[in-house]
Design a protein around this motif. Structure first.
Motif, short mmCIF file in Angstrom:
data_model
loop_
_atom_site.label_atom_id
_atom_site.label_comp_id
_atom_site.label_asym_id
_atom_site.label_seq_id
_atom_site.Cartn_x
_atom_site.Cartn_y
_atom_site.Cartn_z
N ASN A 50 0.82 -1.21 0.00
CA ASN A 50 0.00 0.00 0.00
C ASN A 50 0.86 1.27 0.00
O ASN A 50 0.62 2.19 -0.78
N ASP A 66 -5.62 1.85 -5.68
CA ASP A 66 -6.56 0.75 -5.90
C ASP A 66 -6.61 0.34 -7.37
O ASP A 66 -6.72 -0.84 -7.69
N GLN A 237 -9.25 -9.49 -7.83
CA GLN A 237 -9.83 -8.34 -8.54
C GLN A 237 -11.31 -8.49 -8.83
O GLN A 237 -11.93 -7.57 -9.37
N PRO A 240 -13.95 -5.53 -7.31
CA PRO A 240 -13.87 -4.19 -7.90
C PRO A 240 -14.13 -4.17 -9.42
O PRO A 240 -14.49 -3.14 -9.96
#
Lengths: 248, 150
Positions: A50, A66, A237, A240
């Protein structure tokens, strides 16, 4: 994409994909303590990913952290192939973690000296966490290697199987050379000597035999992966992509 | 006037508890590195404990909420990574609070928070949160958490 963005994505993807793999152990660990340990390590790696993705995003100015994680396809990921291999049994996971923990430790020690201040700060932070991870994985290598005949046979086999994924740690392509020249990146080739030494120290204590360097897997620097990466991404994934902009 | 406001912000931050260990505040934890007034905006510099600690997001939200309750709206929270967070920033007083709460504080020679015995045994390097490991006391036999030194 600029050179430095691509360079950071390599380490960001390596921590991200390994984190995703380790998280699969959550609720399936061989004991409660190990379940918690592997999940904790996964979480640390996710945090490291991150921090790095936020930095790439800041440099890029258009793509959010993201989006980097959830909107890229296999060929746009640059993680080492060792992160993709299946968790297998506990010994397989421990060997993979042990081999990469030593790499992380040495890599971050060098990255700490980067003239890029953000990378240097992130390396210092990660180094503290990686030292813990390495202590955990080394202790298990010794326990399993110097354990019962069955645990010894199993972990020796894990070591022999996973060894071919370690060659990528020490490759230097054009981008690595350029980043090194600009004093941003690390000389991966020179990490090999210390990596060998640290690996050997633990393998001796574990009474395990070090495999010979033979054929080594390669390609991740060009976005070439094993077939397992697609499966990891499809799980990571899915949400999203199926529900863009979904919020908790 | 402005310094007074900065003191006030520190005071508010001192009332925001750590989400996982509510006996200590985020200031005592050492994650608030600085509060500065830059161009009519209060910049609160925060450093994460562990890279992946989920509490980091929670305490940022808690900080925002508390500042807004106190009518302070012109602020932003900035994440800083350097210098990296260390348990050395905890005062002795904070460590004693942890001990009273049942968590062995970050010290080299850890002891049982219940009976103070030094006869302790590591059960696991990792505990319920990233910052703690699990121990057992060999005298009173109680298991306990130890705040890792980093």
């Amino acid at each position: 994409m600029t050179d430095i963005e691509k360079y950071i994505l390599r380490i960001a993807d390596t921590t991200l994909i390994l984190s995703q793999r380790l998280s699969e152990w959550c609720s399936k660990g061989p004991s409660l303590e190990e379940d918690i340990a592997l999940s904790n390590i996964s979480l640390d790696l996710l945090g490291q990913a991150n921090g790095l993705l936020e930095y790439v995003s800041k440099l890029n100015g258009e793509i959010s952290p993201d989006e980097y994680a959830f909107k890229r396809d296999e060929r746009e990921f640059y993680n080492f192939q060792i992160c993709e291999i299946e968790n297998g049994h506990f010994g397989d996971t421990i060997i993979r973690q042990f081999l990469i923990d030593i790499y992380f430790k040495l890599y971050y020690q060098e990255l700490e000296k980067s003239k890029d201040e953000t990378l240097s700060a992130l390396a210092t932070k990660s180094l503290k966490e990686v030292s813990y991870h390495l202590r955990h994985s080394s202790n298990w290598v010794i326990r399993l290697g110097d354990g019962t005949q069955e645990s010894k046979d199993k972990i020796q086999k894990s070591l022999n199987n996973i060894w071919k994924y370690t060659g990528e740690f020490f490759e230097m392509d054009e981008l690595d050379k350029k980043m090194l020249k600009e004093k941003i990146g690390v000389n991966n080739k020179t990490l090999k000597k210390d990596w060998d030494k640290l690996v050997d120290e633990t393998l001796i204590k574990a009474k395990l035999k070090r495999p010979e360097d033979g054929y080594m897997m390669t390609g991740s620097r060009k976005g070439i992966h094993t077939e397992m990466l697609g499966k990891i991404l499809s799980e990571m994934q899915y949400l999203p992509r199926a529900y863009p902009d979904a919020k908790w | 006037m402005q310094n007074g406001k900065i003191d006030k912000i520190w005071q508010i931050l001192g009332s925001v508890p750590d989400p996982e260990i509510p006996v200590i505040s985020v200031v005592e934890l050492g994650v608030i590195r600085d509060v500065q007034l830059i161009k009519n905006e209060y910049v609160i510099s925060v450093t994460p404990t562990y890279s992946g600690c989920p509490a980091v997001k929670t305490f940022q939200d808690d900080i925002k909420e508390q500042l807004k309750i106190n009518n302070i709206n012109n602020f932003k929270i900035e994440i800083v990574y350097k210098p990296a967070w260390t348990t050395d920033w905890m005062t002795q007083e904070t460590k004693e609070k942890l001990r009273d709460y049942g968590i062995s504080p970050p010290e080299k020679n850890a002891s049982c928070p219940q009976c103070k015995s030094k006869e302790i045994e590591l059960i696991s390097e990792f505990g319920a949160t990233a910052c703690k490991s699990m121990y057992k006391c060999n005298d009173c036999l109680e298991p306990f958490e130890h705040f890792k030194c980093i």
